[in-house]
Design a protein around this motif. Structure first.
Motif, PDB file in Angstrom:
ATOM      1  N   GLY A  40       0.870  -1.294   0.133  1.00  0.00           N
ATOM      2  CA  GLY A  40      -0.118   0.034  -0.031  1.00  0.00           C
ATOM      3  C   GLY A  40       0.792   1.262   0.041  1.00  0.00           C
ATOM      4  O   GLY A  40       0.259   2.202  -0.452  1.00  0.00           O
ATOM      5  N   PHE A  41       2.056   1.121   0.467  1.00  0.00           N
ATOM      6  CA  PHE A  41       3.072   2.479   0.729  1.00  0.00           C
ATOM      7  C   PHE A  41       3.002   2.991  -0.787  1.00  0.00           C
ATOM      8  O   PHE A  41       3.346   4.049  -1.017  1.00  0.00           O
ATOM      9  CB  PHE A  41       4.199   2.015   1.344  1.00  0.00           C
ATOM     10  N   LYS A  42       2.993   2.409  -1.723  1.00  0.00           N
ATOM     11  CA  LYS A  42       3.235   2.528  -2.992  1.00  0.00           C
ATOM     12  C   LYS A  42       2.182   3.458  -3.631  1.00  0.00           C
ATOM     13  O   LYS A  42       2.268   4.181  -4.791  1.00  0.00           O
ATOM     14  CB  LYS A  42       3.538   1.495  -4.340  1.00  0.00           C
ATOM     15  N   PHE A  43       1.006   3.587  -3.082  1.00  0.00           N
ATOM     16  CA  PHE A  43      -0.256   4.062  -3.576  1.00  0.00           C
ATOM     17  C   PHE A  43      -0.599   5.278  -2.531  1.00  0.00           C
ATOM     18  O   PHE A  43      -1.667   5.753  -2.585  1.00  0.00           O
ATOM     19  CB  PHE A  43      -1.431   2.911  -3.394  1.00  0.00           C
ATOM     20  N   VAL A  44       0.223   5.655  -1.632  1.00  0.00           N
ATOM     21  CA  VAL A  44       0.023   6.494  -0.615  1.00  0.00           C
ATOM     22  C   VAL A  44      -0.651   7.895  -0.881  1.00  0.00           C
ATOM     23  O   VAL A  44      -1.594   8.558  -0.615  1.00  0.00           O
ATOM     24  CB  VAL A  44       0.895   6.604   0.543  1.00  0.00           C
ATOM     25  N   SER A  45       0.010   8.291  -2.120  1.00  0.00           N
ATOM     26  CA  SER A  45      -0.409   9.739  -2.747  1.00  0.00           C
ATOM     27  C   SER A  45      -1.806   9.608  -2.973  1.00  0.00           C
ATOM     28  O   SER A  45      -2.729  10.514  -2.903  1.00  0.00           O
ATOM     29  CB  SER A  45       0.431   9.998  -3.649  1.00  0.00           C
ATOM     30  N   VAL A  46      -2.036   8.580  -4.069  1.00  0.00           N
ATOM     31  CA  VAL A  46      -3.399   8.713  -4.801  1.00  0.00           C
ATOM     32  C   VAL A  46      -4.229   8.224  -3.765  1.00  0.00           C
ATOM     33  O   VAL A  46      -5.583   8.578  -3.510  1.00  0.00           O
ATOM     34  CB  VAL A  46      -3.308   7.988  -5.892  1.00  0.00           C
ATOM     35  N   MET A  47      -4.186   7.234  -2.875  1.00  0.00           N
ATOM     36  CA  MET A  47      -5.171   6.858  -1.813  1.00  0.00           C
ATOM     37  C   MET A  47      -5.391   8.131  -0.602  1.00  0.00           C
ATOM     38  O   MET A  47      -6.531   8.162  -0.392  1.00  0.00           O
ATOM     39  CB  MET A  47      -4.943   5.622  -1.101  1.00  0.00           C
ATOM     40  N   GLY A  48      -4.518   8.577  -0.559  1.00  0.00           N
ATOM     41  CA  GLY A  48      -4.827  10.045   0.476  1.00  0.00           C
ATOM     42  C   GLY A  48      -5.815  11.047  -0.419  1.00  0.00           C
ATOM     43  O   GLY A  48      -6.782  11.581   0.267  1.00  0.00           O
ATOM     44  N   GLN A  49      -5.766  11.037  -1.488  1.00  0.00           N
ATOM     45  CA  GLN A  49      -6.414  11.972  -2.075  1.00  0.00           C
ATOM     46  C   GLN A  49      -7.884  11.395  -2.135  1.00  0.00           C
ATOM     47  O   GLN A  49      -8.880  12.038  -2.057  1.00  0.00           O
ATOM     48  CB  GLN A  49      -6.048  12.255  -3.651  1.00  0.00           C
ATOM     49  N   VAL A  50      -8.003  10.001  -2.690  1.00  0.00           N
ATOM     50  CA  VAL A  50      -9.389   9.413  -2.565  1.00  0.00           C
ATOM     51  C   VAL A  50      -9.968   9.299  -1.215  1.00  0.00           C
ATOM     52  O   VAL A  50     -11.170   9.704  -1.007  1.00  0.00           O
ATOM     53  CB  VAL A  50      -9.249   7.849  -3.104  1.00  0.00           C
ATOM     54  N   LEU A  51      -9.311   9.217  -0.304  1.00  0.00           N
ATOM     55  CA  LEU A  51     -10.011   9.086   1.137  1.00  0.00           C
ATOM     56  C   LEU A  51     -10.164  10.571   1.589  1.00  0.00           C
ATOM     57  O   LEU A  51     -11.197  10.398   2.165  1.00  0.00           O
ATOM     58  CB  LEU A  51      -8.755   8.436   2.085  1.00  0.00           C
ATOM     59  N   ALA A  52      -9.280  11.431   1.120  1.00  0.00           N
ATOM     60  CA  ALA A  52      -9.827  12.900   1.600  1.00  0.00           C
ATOM     61  C   ALA A  52     -11.080  13.086   1.029  1.00  0.00           C
ATOM     62  O   ALA A  52     -11.875  13.840   1.541  1.00  0.00           O
ATOM     63  CB  ALA A  52      -8.804  13.614   1.209  1.00  0.00           C
ATOM     64  N   GLU A  53     -11.094  12.834  -0.192  1.00  0.00           N
ATOM     65  CA  GLU A  53     -12.289  13.345  -1.213  1.00  0.00           C
ATOM     66  C   GLU A  53     -13.607  12.464  -0.716  1.00  0.00           C
ATOM     67  O   GLU A  53     -14.607  13.060  -0.588  1.00  0.00           O
ATOM     68  CB  GLU A  53     -12.163  12.967  -2.626  1.00  0.00           C
ATOM     69  N   LEU A  54     -13.257  11.246  -0.461  1.00  0.00           N
ATOM     70  CA  LEU A  54     -14.364  10.459   0.107  1.00  0.00           C
ATOM     71  C   LEU A  54     -15.120  10.974   1.561  1.00  0.00           C
ATOM     72  O   LEU A  54     -16.141  11.469   1.921  1.00  0.00           O
ATOM     73  CB  LEU A  54     -14.147   9.066   0.313  1.00  0.00           C
ATOM     74  N   ALA A  55     -14.125  11.371   2.561  1.00  0.00           N
ATOM     75  CA  ALA A  55     -14.521  12.004   3.688  1.00  0.00           C
ATOM     76  C   ALA A  55     -15.146  13.135   3.530  1.00  0.00           C
ATOM     77  O   ALA A  55     -16.183  13.586   4.371  1.00  0.00           O
ATOM     78  CB  ALA A  55     -13.394  11.973   4.505  1.00  0.00           C
ATOM     79  N   VAL A  56     -14.607  14.071   2.871  1.00  0.00           N
ATOM     80  CA  VAL A  56     -15.268  15.553   2.767  1.00  0.00           C
ATOM     81  C   VAL A  56     -16.393  15.663   1.743  1.00  0.00           C
ATOM     82  O   VAL A  56     -17.435  16.194   1.961  1.00  0.00           O
ATOM     83  CB  VAL A  56     -14.056  16.565   2.305  1.00  0.00           C
ATOM     84  N   ASP A  57     -16.229  14.887   0.562  1.00  0.00           N
ATOM     85  CA  ASP A  57     -17.254  15.135  -0.620  1.00  0.00           C
ATOM     86  C   ASP A  57     -18.257  14.001  -0.599  1.00  0.00           C
ATOM     87  O   ASP A  57     -19.199  14.122  -1.320  1.00  0.00           O
ATOM     88  CB  ASP A  57     -16.395  15.401  -1.784  1.00  0.00           C
ATOM     89  N   GLY A  58     -17.838  12.862   0.036  1.00  0.00           N
ATOM     90  CA  GLY A  58     -18.746  11.747  -0.101  1.00  0.00           C
ATOM     91  C   GLY A  58     -18.545  10.932  -1.471  1.00  0.00           C
ATOM     92  O   GLY A  58     -19.186   9.897  -1.646  1.00  0.00           O
ATOM     93  N   GLN A  59     -17.790  11.274  -2.067  1.00  0.00           N
ATOM     94  CA  GLN A  59     -17.366  10.566  -3.443  1.00  0.00           C
ATOM     95  C   GLN A  59     -15.947  11.044  -3.866  1.00  0.00           C
ATOM     96  O   GLN A  59     -15.582  12.311  -3.432  1.00  0.00           O
ATOM     97  CB  GLN A  59     -18.354  10.732  -4.410  1.00  0.00           C
ATOM     98  N   SER A  60     -15.248  10.256  -4.710  1.00  0.00           N
ATOM     99  CA  SER A  60     -14.202  10.711  -5.262  1.00  0.00           C
ATOM    100  C   SER A  60     -14.185  10.997  -6.540  1.00  0.00           C
ATOM    101  O   SER A  60     -14.971  10.413  -7.301  1.00  0.00           O
ATOM    102  CB  SER A  60     -13.097   9.423  -5.129  1.00  0.00           C
ATOM    103  N   THR A  61     -13.176  11.896  -7.215  1.00  0.00           N
ATOM    104  CA  THR A  61     -12.990  12.146  -8.440  1.00  0.00           C
ATOM    105  C   THR A  61     -12.446  10.987  -9.405  1.00  0.00           C
ATOM    106  O   THR A  61     -12.481  10.866 -10.584  1.00  0.00           O
ATOM    107  CB  THR A  61     -12.384  13.520  -8.693  1.00  0.00           C
ATOM    108  N   LEU A  62     -11.916  10.221  -8.707  1.00  0.00           N
ATOM    109  CA  LEU A  62     -11.167   9.145  -9.247  1.00  0.00           C
ATOM    110  C   LEU A  62     -11.687   7.622  -9.481  1.00  0.00           C
ATOM    111  O   LEU A  62     -12.923   7.543  -8.614  1.00  0.00           O
ATOM    112  CB  LEU A  62      -9.866   8.739  -8.596  1.00  0.00           C
ATOM    113  N   PRO A  63     -11.702   6.888 -10.311  1.00  0.00           N
ATOM    114  CA  PRO A  63     -12.498   5.659 -10.608  1.00  0.00           C
ATOM    115  C   PRO A  63     -12.149   4.557  -9.485  1.00  0.00           C
ATOM    116  O   PRO A  63     -11.573   3.579  -9.966  1.00  0.00           O
ATOM    117  CB  PRO A  63     -12.045   5.418 -11.987  1.00  0.00           C
ATOM    118  N   VAL A  64     -12.668   4.730  -8.223  1.00  0.00           N
ATOM    119  CA  VAL A  64     -12.213   3.611  -7.342  1.00  0.00           C
ATOM    120  C   VAL A  64     -13.555   2.765  -6.891  1.00  0.00           C
ATOM    121  O   VAL A  64     -13.574   2.001  -6.014  1.00  0.00           O
ATOM    122  CB  VAL A  64     -11.891   4.332  -6.136  1.00  0.00           C
ATOM    123  N   GLY A  65     -14.637   2.934  -7.692  1.00  0.00           N
ATOM    124  CA  GLY A  65     -15.990   1.899  -7.394  1.00  0.00           C
ATOM    125  C   GLY A  65     -15.466   0.579  -7.064  1.00  0.00           C
ATOM    126  O   GLY A  65     -15.936  -0.218  -6.537  1.00  0.00           O
TER     127      GLY A  65
END
Length: 158
Positions: free
Chosen positions: A120-145
């Protein structure tokens, strides 16, 4: 010298042919704190209890690694300096679990991110963005469905 950081990168290969090699082999150049060519195998193996697992290294494990060295890095052949067993969690399909809590009406402030152990450490930057978007906006702009927890339920869309 061939495997010094100045000459040799960190690397990862999904080796073929599949009948001879399995999983993803990866490694690092020789570093001062780790004197030797590092080769490892990312391969979810056996289910275990972390409190009772046998962490001893087996000859078959060393043979798998030496076969890969022989095939792809013959100049790295040398004595075994150290060998360790790595223990980490995986989801049933090997992918992360990322999304909102399944019962958002009761838990609308809960965002889930797990299964990052091992690689997972290799994905920390993109997963940080995804988790922040999910927490704040309820959805991510990235295709993580496809990483949602619902993929493990009988009613999940295939």
């Amino acid at each position: 010298d061939l495997f010094s950081p100045d000459c040799f990168p960190c690397w990862a290969f999904d080796f073929a042919p599949k009948e001879q090699f399995r999983g993803v082999y990866y490694g690092f150049p020789m570093m001062p704190e780790n004197p030797g060519f590092k080769l490892a195998l990312h391969w979810p193996d056996e289910l275990c209890d972390p409190d009772t697992i046998d962490r001893s290294c087996r000859q078959a494990d060393e043979r798998d690694l030496r076969d890969a060295i022989e095939q792809y890095f013959p100049d790295a052949r040398g004595p075994l300096l150290a060998m360790r067993t790595c223990l980490y969690t995986n989801s049933p399909d090997g992918h992360f679990i990322v999304g909102r809590h399944p019962d958002a009406t009761l838990h609308n402030r809960v965002t889930i991110g797990c299964g990052f152990s091992g690689h997972g450490f290799k994905f920390v930057s993109v997963m940080g963005q995804v988790l922040a978007e999910l927490a704040v906006d309820g959805q991510s702009t990235l295709p993580v469905g496809f990483l949602g927890l619902d993929r493990f339920t009988d009613s999940s869309p295939q």
